[in-house]
Design a protein around this motif. Sequence first.
Motif, PDB file in Angstrom:
ATOM      1  N   GLU A  11      35.415  15.074  25.448  1.00 12.85           N
ATOM      2  CA  GLU A  11      35.533  15.668  24.121  1.00 12.85           C
ATOM      3  C   GLU A  11      35.299  14.660  22.998  1.00 12.85           C
ATOM      4  N   LEU A  12      35.163  13.387  23.330  1.00 12.50           N
ATOM      5  CA  LEU A  12      35.192  12.362  22.305  1.00 12.50           C
ATOM      6  C   LEU A  12      33.962  12.304  21.408  1.00 12.50           C
ATOM      7  N   PRO A  13      32.757  12.216  21.938  1.00 13.30           N
ATOM      8  CA  PRO A  13      31.619  12.126  21.024  1.00 13.30           C
ATOM      9  C   PRO A  13      31.379  13.427  20.286  1.00 13.30           C
ATOM     10  N   PRO A  14      30.890  13.369  19.061  1.00 10.89           N
ATOM     11  CA  PRO A  14      30.671  12.145  18.300  1.00 10.89           C
ATOM     12  C   PRO A  14      31.857  11.738  17.431  1.00 10.89           C
ATOM     13  N   ALA A  15      32.868  12.593  17.321  1.00 14.61           N
ATOM     14  CA  ALA A  15      33.974  12.309  16.400  1.00 14.61           C
ATOM     15  C   ALA A  15      34.725  11.043  16.767  1.00 14.61           C
ATOM     16  N   ALA A  16      34.745  10.672  18.041  1.00 12.60           N
ATOM     17  CA  ALA A  16      35.513   9.514  18.467  1.00 12.60           C
ATOM     18  C   ALA A  16      34.906   8.200  18.017  1.00 12.60           C
ATOM     19  N   GLY A  17      33.717   8.233  17.422  1.00 11.41           N
ATOM     20  CA  GLY A  17      33.185   7.004  16.851  1.00 11.41           C
ATOM     21  C   GLY A  17      34.135   6.421  15.824  1.00 11.41           C
ATOM     22  N   ALA A  18      34.946   7.279  15.211  1.00  7.70           N
ATOM     23  CA  ALA A  18      35.932   6.791  14.246  1.00  7.70           C
ATOM     24  C   ALA A  18      36.970   5.903  14.908  1.00  7.70           C
ATOM     25  N   ALA A  19      37.224   6.106  16.209  1.00 15.83           N
ATOM     26  CA  ALA A  19      38.163   5.250  16.929  1.00 15.83           C
ATOM     27  C   ALA A  19      37.608   3.830  17.034  1.00 15.83           C
ATOM     28  N   VAL A  20      36.307   3.701  17.257  1.00 15.57           N
ATOM     29  CA  VAL A  20      35.677   2.380  17.281  1.00 15.57           C
ATOM     30  C   VAL A  20      35.745   1.754  15.892  1.00 15.57           C
ATOM     31  N   MET A  21      35.449   2.547  14.878  1.00 17.24           N
ATOM     32  CA  MET A  21      35.501   2.055  13.507  1.00 17.24           C
ATOM     33  C   MET A  21      36.891   1.544  13.167  1.00 17.24           C
ATOM     34  N   ALA A  22      37.916   2.331  13.515  1.00 14.26           N
ATOM     35  CA  ALA A  22      39.294   1.959  13.212  1.00 14.26           C
ATOM     36  C   ALA A  22      39.695   0.696  13.955  1.00 14.26           C
ATOM     37  N   THR A  23      39.339   0.618  15.234  1.00 13.45           N
ATOM     38  CA  THR A  23      39.724  -0.529  16.051  1.00 13.45           C
ATOM     39  C   THR A  23      39.015  -1.795  15.583  1.00 13.45           C
ATOM     40  N   ALA A  24      37.730  -1.689  15.284  1.00 11.05           N
ATOM     41  CA  ALA A  24      36.964  -2.866  14.854  1.00 11.05           C
ATOM     42  C   ALA A  24      37.419  -3.373  13.498  1.00 11.05           C
ATOM     43  N   ILE A  25      37.722  -2.467  12.566  1.00 13.16           N
ATOM     44  CA  ILE A  25      38.102  -2.937  11.232  1.00 13.16           C
ATOM     45  C   ILE A  25      39.493  -3.555  11.256  1.00 13.16           C
ATOM     46  N   ILE A  26      40.362  -3.096  12.138  1.00 13.87           N
ATOM     47  CA  ILE A  26      41.661  -3.749  12.285  1.00 13.87           C
ATOM     48  C   ILE A  26      41.468  -5.151  12.851  1.00 13.87           C
ATOM     49  N   SER A  27      40.527  -5.295  13.783  1.00 13.32           N
ATOM     50  CA  SER A  27      40.207  -6.628  14.298  1.00 13.32           C
ATOM     51  C   SER A  27      39.734  -7.544  13.174  1.00 13.32           C
ATOM     52  N   VAL A  28      38.898  -7.011  12.281  1.00 10.65           N
ATOM     53  CA  VAL A  28      38.430  -7.794  11.130  1.00 10.65           C
ATOM     54  C   VAL A  28      39.611  -8.217  10.266  1.00 10.65           C
ATOM     55  N   GLY A  29      40.499  -7.271   9.966  1.00  8.24           N
ATOM     56  CA  GLY A  29      41.647  -7.580   9.121  1.00  8.24           C
ATOM     57  C   GLY A  29      42.566  -8.616   9.742  1.00  8.24           C
ATOM     58  N   LEU A  30      42.822  -8.505  11.039  1.00  5.14           N
ATOM     59  CA  LEU A  30      43.677  -9.475  11.724  1.00  5.14           C
ATOM     60  C   LEU A  30      43.041 -10.862  11.711  1.00  5.14           C
TER      61      LEU A  30
END
Length: 315
Positions: A11-30
């Motif tokens: 069920e994930l694509p394509p809406a789950a791309g936001a999960a990658v976005m959220a995870t990656a930007i938190i990595s940037v912030g950390l």
Amino acid sequence: MDRQVNPWWAELPPAAGAAVMATAIISVGLHLTGHETLSRVWLVLAVALWLLLAGDFLVRLLSDRDRWSGEADTPPALTAVAATTVLGTRLSALGWETTAAALLALAAALWPVLLIAVVRHWQRRMPGVAFLVCVATQGLGVLAATLSLADGTGWLGWAALVAFVLGLVLYGEALVRFDFRQVRDGAGDQWIGGGALAISALTASKLSLSPLWTGTAHTALRTAALVLLGLNLTACAVLLGAEVYRPRPRYDIRRWSTVFPIGMTAAAALFTSAATGIGALHTLGEVVLWIAVAAWLLVLAGFGRSRAELPFKTG
């Protein structure tokens, strides 16, 4: 009666791309706040999610073209572009410029195909995913500006400026089509309206750090970053107030589109602080970052519960 259940990622694509976005930007912030070990944990998760979704994207493209075509003209498809650029931005911070450049090339190749398909099917009174036209475009700007700063490539700086301006135009187009009732009733993706302003502020901040822009141009970019960040914070305050007024605690995959704007707001504040020298923005960014981490964990827990509640085939 036995029930066949699709794989958990079906069920994930394509809406789950936001999960990658959220995870990656938190990595940037950390990374920006000095929590490098945690940042790399989130980075590994982002890469794993990106690879999973990229693999599923290719499988559908090759074996289920009807479904792929049906999803490609919907705004969530643009998370493929945005997720790729945010991940590339984090990898660039590790010094992996070649990999980041390859991700920029991939995102830039996908962007016009998906953008044109989405815009051709735009309607009135759209949900918050309409703002992904801005997010995806500004994502290209952020990554291009990041690579330009890293190796001094002038044309990438100019490309980032074009993406920044075009992203603002697309934000306006999405805004006039946004159904403002979604602020009260949305399932999570209404927050993208705020996240789009945050990533626009981040792009302006990155551009203002470039030696390509001096004098009036530099001042204009710094001012734009501050104005956009202010608008972003105002939008987030309104959205948060609406959530308090009308709570929506049930898990929905669109809640990853709530986490991403919070994380992007943190990153925008941190980058804008670096660009303007306003220390209070760094403090604000740190506070918002931990809120984003908490939201990420809550949404992950909701996802886990939703998977556990699914029926499964016993024979």
